[in-house]
Design a protein around this motif. Structure first.
Motif, PDB file in Angstrom:
ATOM      1  N   GLU A  98      -9.003  17.184  50.433  1.00 15.76           N
ATOM      2  CA  GLU A  98      -8.937  18.470  49.532  1.00 15.76           C
ATOM      3  C   GLU A  98      -8.456  19.733  50.206  1.00 15.76           C
ATOM      4  O   GLU A  98      -7.552  20.281  49.404  1.00 15.76           O
ATOM      5  N   ALA A  99      -8.802  19.994  51.412  1.00 16.28           N
ATOM      6  CA  ALA A  99      -8.398  21.054  52.159  1.00 16.28           C
ATOM      7  C   ALA A  99      -6.982  20.967  52.554  1.00 16.28           C
ATOM      8  O   ALA A  99      -6.327  21.703  52.336  1.00 16.28           O
ATOM      9  N   GLN A 101      -4.898  19.222  50.723  1.00 14.29           N
ATOM     10  CA  GLN A 101      -3.947  19.278  49.422  1.00 14.29           C
ATOM     11  C   GLN A 101      -3.935  20.877  49.113  1.00 14.29           C
ATOM     12  O   GLN A 101      -2.881  21.292  48.665  1.00 14.29           O
ATOM     13  N   ARG A 102      -4.905  21.651  49.360  1.00 16.43           N
ATOM     14  CA  ARG A 102      -4.830  23.212  48.885  1.00 16.43           C
ATOM     15  C   ARG A 102      -3.883  23.946  49.881  1.00 16.43           C
ATOM     16  O   ARG A 102      -3.145  24.478  49.465  1.00 16.43           O
ATOM     17  N   ALA A 103      -4.002  23.538  51.193  1.00 12.96           N
ATOM     18  CA  ALA A 103      -2.883  23.934  52.112  1.00 12.96           C
ATOM     19  C   ALA A 103      -1.567  23.605  51.756  1.00 12.96           C
ATOM     20  O   ALA A 103      -0.687  24.481  51.895  1.00 12.96           O
ATOM     21  N   ARG A 105      -0.471  23.278  48.990  1.00 14.94           N
ATOM     22  CA  ARG A 105       0.202  23.994  47.751  1.00 14.94           C
ATOM     23  C   ARG A 105       0.639  25.285  48.250  1.00 14.94           C
ATOM     24  O   ARG A 105       1.660  25.766  47.665  1.00 14.94           O
ATOM     25  N   ASP A 106       0.426  25.696  49.344  1.00 19.33           N
ATOM     26  CA  ASP A 106       0.715  27.081  49.807  1.00 19.33           C
ATOM     27  C   ASP A 106       1.879  26.943  50.727  1.00 19.33           C
ATOM     28  O   ASP A 106       2.277  28.007  51.361  1.00 19.33           O
ATOM     29  N   HIS A 175      -5.749  30.823  55.152  1.00 17.50           N
ATOM     30  CA  HIS A 175      -6.465  29.464  55.519  1.00 17.50           C
ATOM     31  C   HIS A 175      -7.254  29.823  56.870  1.00 17.50           C
ATOM     32  O   HIS A 175      -6.587  30.455  57.992  1.00 17.50           O
ATOM     33  N   GLN A 179      -9.239  24.684  59.265  1.00 16.60           N
ATOM     34  CA  GLN A 179      -8.554  23.893  57.944  1.00 16.60           C
ATOM     35  C   GLN A 179      -7.151  23.798  58.497  1.00 16.60           C
ATOM     36  O   GLN A 179      -6.559  22.666  58.249  1.00 16.60           O
ATOM     37  N   GLN A 197       3.407  14.848  52.275  1.00 14.83           N
ATOM     38  CA  GLN A 197       3.278  15.175  50.739  1.00 14.83           C
ATOM     39  C   GLN A 197       3.317  13.820  50.220  1.00 14.83           C
ATOM     40  O   GLN A 197       2.518  13.599  48.822  1.00 14.83           O
ATOM     41  N   ARG A 204      -5.549   9.494  49.123  1.00 11.60           N
ATOM     42  CA  ARG A 204      -6.732   9.360  47.952  1.00 11.60           C
ATOM     43  C   ARG A 204      -7.009   8.159  47.353  1.00 11.60           C
ATOM     44  O   ARG A 204      -8.129   7.850  47.248  1.00 11.60           O
TER      45      ARG A 204
END
Length: 228
Positions: A98-99, A101-103, A105-106, A175, A179, A197, A204
């Motif tokens: 999840e970390a 994936q969040r990163a 996105r940025d 971030h 992370q 990506q 997952r």
């Protein structure tokens, strides 16, 4: 009703030697012996083998074996501790996913990375940061530059520069270093941001499969613990 090694083996497509090996390793309870010295298994042994094979996809071969040895040795609390450790590791792995994936996105992959190698001073000037910041990032595990064998200076290859640019971008995005280190480790393993990506769904899916396998393994273990 007594069962022969071949009876247990056939159910799972195993060899009789594998069944004997599992018994010797403590994964199955000790077998009874016939008057002629042959191994004689019972329903409990069949249940033990089914449980062990159900635990492998969830916990791995080594931990599954340790769980079974603990149960067969009367150390149920130790078996449950091992199960808990696997669940905790799965939670950590989910958090990492999840970390990342969040990163991502940025993250905008750097479009231009200068060829060749560079040193810490020029690279720091290029980004408008201090060399001490790059050294701090290295200590935190974000960067892994090599050393020039003659001078001992840090040498940044194209891949290292890419990692520096990504780290710089993620830091500006707010971030944390831990992370970012996780993200860059995954980027390096995948061969770049774009391949990473593409592998996120597969990552997952693997975690989901492990979670479902843990449910199946827990059900099998519960059944086995209730066998008289």
């Amino acid at each position: 009703m007594w069962l022969r090694p071949i009876d247990l083996a056939r159910e799972h497509g195993l060899s009789t030697q594998a069944v004997r090996n599992y018994e010797e390793a403590g994964i199955l309870p000790p077998a009874e012996r016939s008057p002629h010295g042959y191994r004689a298994y019972a329903a409990r042994h069949a249940a033990a083998l089914r449980t062990f094979l159900a635990l492998i996809p969830a916990h791995g071969h080594s931990t599954a074996g340790a769980i079974m040895r603990s149960v067969n040795g009367g150390e149920v609390e130790e078996a449950l501790r091992l199960v808990d450790e696997s669940h905790a590791q799965l939670a950590v792995d989910r958090g990492t996913l999840e970390a990342v994936q969040r990163a991502l996105r940025d993250l905008v992959p750097p479009s231009e990375v200068e060829p060749g190698v560079t040193f810490i001073g020029p690279l720091a000037r290029r980004l408008g940061i201090r060399p001490a910041t790059l050294r701090k990032w290295q200590r935190a595990g974000l960067l892994v530059p090599s050393r020039d064998p003659r001078t001992g200076y840090r040498v940044y290859t194209e891949a290292d520069v890419r990692d520096v640019l990504l780290a710089h971008q993620l830091r500006r995005g707010g971030h944390g270093l831990e992370q970012i280190a996780q993200v860059l480790e995954q980027v390096r393993a995948a061969g770049g941001p774009e391949p990473l990506q593409a592998t996120m769904r597969e990552w997952r899916d693997r975690l989901t499969a492990r979670g479902l396998a843990m449910l199946a393994g827990a059900a099998a273990l519960d059944t086995y613990l209730r066998v008289p």
